[in-house]
Scaffold this motif. Structure first.
Motif, mmCIF file in Angstrom:
data_model
loop_
_atom_site.group_PDB
_atom_site.id
_atom_site.type_symbol
_atom_site.label_atom_id
_atom_site.label_comp_id
_atom_site.label_asym_id
_atom_site.label_seq_id
_atom_site.Cartn_x
_atom_site.Cartn_y
_atom_site.Cartn_z
ATOM 1 N N ALA A 466 -4.968 -12.354 -4.804
ATOM 2 C CA ALA A 466 -4.078 -12.693 -5.510
ATOM 3 C C ALA A 466 -2.540 -12.648 -4.940
ATOM 4 C CB ALA A 466 -4.127 -12.560 -6.957
ATOM 5 N N PHE A 467 -2.436 -11.588 -4.268
ATOM 6 C CA PHE A 467 -1.132 -11.319 -3.540
ATOM 7 C C PHE A 467 -1.171 -11.351 -2.132
ATOM 8 C CE2 PHE A 467 -1.697 -9.076 -7.704
ATOM 9 C CZ PHE A 467 -0.360 -9.321 -8.547
ATOM 10 N N SER A 468 -1.667 -12.574 -1.664
ATOM 11 C CA SER A 468 -1.750 -12.785 -0.245
ATOM 12 C C SER A 468 -0.339 -13.078 0.433
ATOM 13 C CB SER A 468 -2.515 -14.258 -0.016
ATOM 14 O OG SER A 468 -1.857 -15.203 -0.616
ATOM 15 N N ALA A 469 -0.200 -13.037 1.564
ATOM 16 C CA ALA A 469 1.150 -13.133 2.535
ATOM 17 C C ALA A 469 1.663 -14.626 2.119
ATOM 18 C CB ALA A 469 0.771 -12.900 3.607
ATOM 19 N N LYS A 470 0.689 -15.541 2.013
ATOM 20 C CA LYS A 470 1.274 -16.731 1.525
ATOM 21 C C LYS A 470 1.889 -16.884 0.208
ATOM 22 C CE LYS A 470 -0.491 -21.560 1.249
ATOM 23 N NZ LYS A 470 -1.787 -22.306 1.210
ATOM 24 N N PHE A 471 1.042 -16.239 -0.725
ATOM 25 C CA PHE A 471 1.897 -15.933 -2.050
ATOM 26 C C PHE A 471 3.289 -15.487 -2.044
ATOM 27 C CE2 PHE A 471 2.870 -12.975 -5.219
ATOM 28 C CZ PHE A 471 3.053 -13.712 -6.397
ATOM 29 N N TRP A 472 3.548 -14.330 -1.404
ATOM 30 C CA TRP A 472 4.741 -13.860 -1.407
ATOM 31 C C TRP A 472 5.670 -14.625 -0.512
ATOM 32 C CZ3 TRP A 472 5.160 -10.245 -4.526
ATOM 33 C CH2 TRP A 472 4.182 -9.199 -4.879
ATOM 34 N N MET A 473 5.516 -15.229 0.464
ATOM 35 C CA MET A 473 6.344 -16.136 1.274
ATOM 36 C C MET A 473 6.659 -17.409 0.003
ATOM 37 S SD MET A 473 8.236 -16.797 3.785
ATOM 38 C CE MET A 473 7.640 -15.888 5.018
ATOM 39 N N LYS A 474 5.891 -17.958 -0.722
ATOM 40 C CA LYS A 474 6.187 -18.897 -1.578
ATOM 41 C C LYS A 474 7.024 -18.454 -2.582
ATOM 42 C CE LYS A 474 3.901 -22.228 -4.875
ATOM 43 N NZ LYS A 474 2.755 -22.686 -5.414
ATOM 44 N N LEU A 475 6.899 -17.204 -3.017
ATOM 45 C CA LEU A 475 7.767 -16.651 -4.101
ATOM 46 C C LEU A 475 9.329 -16.434 -3.392
ATOM 47 C CD1 LEU A 475 6.859 -13.749 -6.487
ATOM 48 C CD2 LEU A 475 9.017 -13.594 -5.155
ATOM 49 N N PHE A 476 9.366 -15.960 -2.324
ATOM 50 C CA PHE A 476 10.658 -15.766 -1.562
ATOM 51 C C PHE A 476 11.359 -17.129 -1.476
ATOM 52 C CE2 PHE A 476 8.881 -11.614 0.373
ATOM 53 C CZ PHE A 476 9.298 -10.854 -0.833
ATOM 54 N N VAL A 477 10.615 -17.984 -1.079
ATOM 55 C CA VAL A 477 11.202 -19.422 -0.889
ATOM 56 C C VAL A 477 11.420 -20.169 -2.037
ATOM 57 C CG1 VAL A 477 10.593 -21.912 -0.108
ATOM 58 C CG2 VAL A 477 10.165 -19.855 1.256
ATOM 59 N N GLU A 478 10.609 -20.124 -3.252
ATOM 60 C CA GLU A 478 11.158 -20.882 -4.308
ATOM 61 C C GLU A 478 12.352 -20.034 -5.158
ATOM 62 O OE1 GLU A 478 7.674 -20.681 -6.811
ATOM 63 O OE2 GLU A 478 6.633 -22.396 -5.742
ATOM 64 N N ASN A 479 12.567 -18.741 -4.832
ATOM 65 C CA ASN A 479 13.665 -18.032 -5.527
ATOM 66 C C ASN A 479 14.963 -17.427 -4.619
ATOM 67 O OD1 ASN A 479 12.574 -17.663 -8.310
ATOM 68 N ND2 ASN A 479 10.828 -17.049 -6.930
ATOM 69 N N SER A 480 14.868 -18.143 -3.508
ATOM 70 C CA SER A 480 15.688 -17.837 -2.142
ATOM 71 C C SER A 480 16.959 -17.882 -2.619
ATOM 72 C CB SER A 480 15.511 -18.699 -1.067
ATOM 73 O OG SER A 480 15.745 -20.061 -1.399
ATOM 74 N N LEU A 510 2.940 -7.841 1.384
ATOM 75 C CA LEU A 510 4.678 -7.948 0.773
ATOM 76 C C LEU A 510 5.471 -7.665 2.183
ATOM 77 C CD1 LEU A 510 6.594 -8.307 -1.241
ATOM 78 C CD2 LEU A 510 6.265 -5.851 -1.825
ATOM 79 N N MET A 511 5.206 -6.697 2.877
ATOM 80 C CA MET A 511 5.979 -6.451 3.796
ATOM 81 C C MET A 511 6.135 -7.453 4.921
ATOM 82 S SD MET A 511 6.301 -2.880 5.924
ATOM 83 C CE MET A 511 4.756 -2.830 6.653
ATOM 84 N N ALA A 512 5.041 -7.987 5.120
ATOM 85 C CA ALA A 512 4.906 -8.895 6.408
ATOM 86 C C ALA A 512 5.998 -10.191 5.995
ATOM 87 C CB ALA A 512 3.538 -9.264 6.672
ATOM 88 N N SER A 513 5.519 -10.799 4.739
ATOM 89 C CA SER A 513 6.166 -11.691 4.275
ATOM 90 C C SER A 513 7.554 -11.703 3.991
ATOM 91 C CB SER A 513 5.578 -12.221 2.852
ATOM 92 O OG SER A 513 4.158 -12.615 2.740
ATOM 93 N N CYS A 514 8.248 -10.396 3.572
ATOM 94 C CA CYS A 514 9.584 -10.223 3.586
ATOM 95 C C CYS A 514 10.250 -10.290 4.833
ATOM 96 C CB CYS A 514 9.700 -8.823 2.604
ATOM 97 S SG CYS A 514 11.486 -8.436 2.392
ATOM 98 N N LYS A 515 9.652 -9.805 5.875
ATOM 99 C CA LYS A 515 10.078 -9.575 7.009
ATOM 100 C C LYS A 515 10.294 -11.135 7.647
ATOM 101 C CE LYS A 515 8.621 -5.149 8.595
ATOM 102 N NZ LYS A 515 7.869 -4.265 9.628
ATOM 103 N N GLU A 516 9.276 -11.930 7.414
ATOM 104 C CA GLU A 516 9.410 -13.129 8.065
ATOM 105 C C GLU A 516 10.275 -13.928 7.292
ATOM 106 O OE1 GLU A 516 7.951 -16.637 10.233
ATOM 107 O OE2 GLU A 516 7.683 -14.597 10.556
ATOM 108 N N PHE A 517 10.451 -13.990 5.831
ATOM 109 C CA PHE A 517 11.331 -14.707 5.257
ATOM 110 C C PHE A 517 12.630 -14.187 5.541
ATOM 111 C CE2 PHE A 517 14.266 -14.845 1.568
ATOM 112 C CZ PHE A 517 14.165 -16.256 1.442
ATOM 113 N N LEU A 518 13.041 -13.060 5.809
ATOM 114 C CA LEU A 518 14.432 -12.589 6.245
ATOM 115 C C LEU A 518 14.550 -13.190 7.626
ATOM 116 C CD1 LEU A 518 14.695 -9.159 4.870
ATOM 117 C CD2 LEU A 518 15.853 -10.962 4.266
ATOM 118 N N ARG A 519 13.605 -13.030 8.481
ATOM 119 C CA ARG A 519 13.900 -13.478 9.789
ATOM 120 C C ARG A 519 13.954 -15.391 9.655
ATOM 121 N NH1 ARG A 519 11.360 -16.214 13.689
ATOM 122 N NH2 ARG A 519 9.477 -16.537 12.167
ATOM 123 N N THR A 520 13.301 -15.890 9.071
ATOM 124 C CA THR A 520 13.595 -17.304 8.980
ATOM 125 C C THR A 520 14.846 -17.585 8.486
ATOM 126 O OG1 THR A 520 11.044 -17.469 8.710
ATOM 127 C CG2 THR A 520 12.547 -19.333 8.249
#
Length: 536
Positions: A466-480, A510-520
């Motif tokens: 339920a806490f996939s990398a895709k989920f974390w990325m979606k959460l960061f994007v929706e609340n950016s 979580l760590m992979a998605s957070c890094k990717e979101f910050l880089r993007t």
């Protein structure tokens, strides 16, 4: 007393039981409704320890009667089949009546017809007898057995079965009894064939005098047809004939009048009900209120509710029915005042004696108020009701409350989420995934990265999908727009420290998605000035 102890007592008792003593034991247990003990007595009887029965059939029949009164049709049918194994216990007419009544009341139509076939057939097992005459226990069903079939037809709503019974009685040249007519009318009522109810009532009057049962079915039918005046006239006709009405008859008439908005006339029936009733008065008043609410007349229901205080106190069912009636009618403030009254009962308790006379809200009460508050977006009232629900010891129910908590949180009221989180922690329960996601988002928006990480650090690995990398990325994007780079960098540092000690898939995602979101996000910010320069 445990079951094994009762069996041990029967086996170890230094008593020589007689037929009469066994019969008395079964009859007493039957009156107490202790059907399990009855079966234990029968089990002991089969072992034949220090006991020689000369009336085995009567003992089994008494056990059948006890099981029937306890509403245990399956056990009774098993015992009935056991009776067919021996000539001394082979069923007679009384036993057939017992099993037929039990199966009929339970609505077991197929099994009941099997019993009738057994009555008419010779035994499947060949018995050795010393008697010259051939053992022939075949019998024809009598009116009791046929009435049992009608009872099953009522439960199954089978009008065809009712006509079959009438046909069988006609073949036997038997005139249907008043009870048979009453049951046939009841079958037709349950099947919605109201015209046939009236037809059988008229037909019955030609051969016998109606009784209270037939008038009750007639009143119920007229009520369903909306013929309130005719129902009242039918009861008056019954009373002129000198027939004593039952409590259920007057109760149905009162509900008929109440649902038609004729509350004063409905309450006039209460005196008649009290003369023959066995149930508490509060049950009758509550039924009247429910009838009014079922017809959509909340004002009549409230009138009867206020009137009942002169004679008895409402119970919790009464309060819940009125509460639901107010809410269904859009009368939120009235429902709120009634809810406050129930809460005040809990606040005014000073001793155990006080609690006996008070009515307290239950989980159904709280759920009614929570659903109404959430539907009306009354978030402050929702918070008040939810906090008191937890205070009264009713815990968070994921199926019932999760959407309410999430909706309130998205409306800016995070108190319900926090209260639920604490309640789950006290009960040592794992929070549902949607609540974990919401709490993580709330803590991250507050800039508390450590608290956000704590929500998922010790979460069971089984829920990692339920806490996939895709989920974390979606959460960061929706609340950016509500998450600062500083908060996310602090979160990344916290995750990096924890991952070294705890190799969790959830944390790695979580760590992979957070890094990717910050880089993007940083890449997009770098492009903005260049694009602006080109435009200029």
């Amino acid at each position: 007393m445990p079951e094994w102890m009762f069996s041990q007592m029967m086996r170890s008792a230094q008593i020589k039981f007689s037929d009469h003593s066994i019969l008395r034991i079964i009859q007493i247990l039957g009156r107490l409704g202790n059907w399990r003990r009855v079966l234990q007595v029968i089990e002991w009887l089969r072992s034949r320890e220090r006991f020689k029965s000369h009336k085995l059939r009567y003992i089994y029949t008494a056990a059948l009667d006890a099981l029937g009164k306890a509403k245990r049709p399956v056990e009774a049918l098993n015992l009935f089949h056991a009776m067919q194994e021996h000539i001394t216990s082979y069923p007679d007419l009384v036993a057939y009546r017992c099993i037929a009544v039990t199966l009929g009341q339970a609505g077991h139509m197929k099994e009941l017809f099997d019993v009738i076939d057994t009555m008419r057939s010779p035994p499947k097992k060949k018995f050795k007898t010393n008697i010259i005459e051939k053992f022939d226990p075949r019998l024809e069903p009598d009116v009791v057995v046929y009435n049992s079939v009608l009872n099953a037809c009522v439960r199954r709503k089978s009008w065809e079965g009712a006509f079959w019974v009438l046909q069988q009685l006609k073949l036997r040249n038997d005139q249907p009894s008043i009870t048979t007519y009453g049951l046939v009318m009841e079958v037709m009522f349950e099947c919605g064939k109201y015209n046939l109810v009236h037809d059988f009532f008229k037909k019955m009057q030609k051969s016998c005098v109606p009784n209270a049962l037939t008038y009750k079915v007639l009143v119920s039918t007229l009520w369903k047809e909306g013929k309130t005046d005719e129902a009242l006239l039918a009861v008056e006709d019954m009373e002129r004939r000198g027939i004593v009405g039952t409590a259920s008859l007057y109760y149905d008439l009162a509900r008929c009048l109440g649902s038609a908005g004729r509350c004063e006339e409905a309450l006039m029936q209460m005196g008649k009900i009290c003369k023959v009733a066995t149930k508490p008065l509060v049950v009758t008043y509550t039924g009247l209120i429910q009838a009014c609410l079922d017809s959509g007349d909340i004002q009549s229901g409230a009138y009867i509710y206020n009137h009942m205080h002169q004679f008895c106190s409402p119970n919790l069912i009464t309060y819940n029915i009125m509460l639901k009636g107010y809410l269904d009618s859009g009368m939120f403030e009235e429902a709120k005042q009634m809810f406050f009254k129930l809460l005040d009962n809990g606040n005014s308790i000073s001793s155990k004696l006080d609690s006996k006379d008070k009515v307290f809200p239950d989980v159904y009460t709280f759920n009614l108020m929570l659903d109404a508050c959430a539907a009306g977006k009354k978030w402050d009232d929702l918070k008040f009701a939810y906090s008191h629900m937890l205070k009264y010891g009713y815990h968070f129910n994921a199926k019932r409350h999760i959407q309410i908590v999430l909706d309130s949180c998205r409306a800016g009221k995070v108190e319900l989420l926090e209260a639920t989180w604490k309640d789950l922690a006290r009960a040592d329960r794992v929070p549902p995934v949607p609540l974990v996601k919401e709490m993580f988002r709330v803590q991250l928006e507050r800039g508390n990265s450590a608290a956000a990480l704590a929500c998922v650090t010790d979460y069971p690995p089984a829920e990692s999908q339920a806490f996939s990398a895709k989920f974390w990325m979606k959460l960061f994007v929706e609340n950016s727009d509500r998450l600062s780079d500083g908060t996310l960098l602090r979160l990344l540092q916290e995750v990096s420290r924890v991952v070294t000690r705890n190799d969790s898939r959830i944390l790695n995602n979580l760590m992979a998605s957070c890094k990717e979101f910050l880089r993007t996000r940083s890449t997009k910010l770098d492009r903005v000035p260049r694009e602006t320069a080109l435009v200029c």
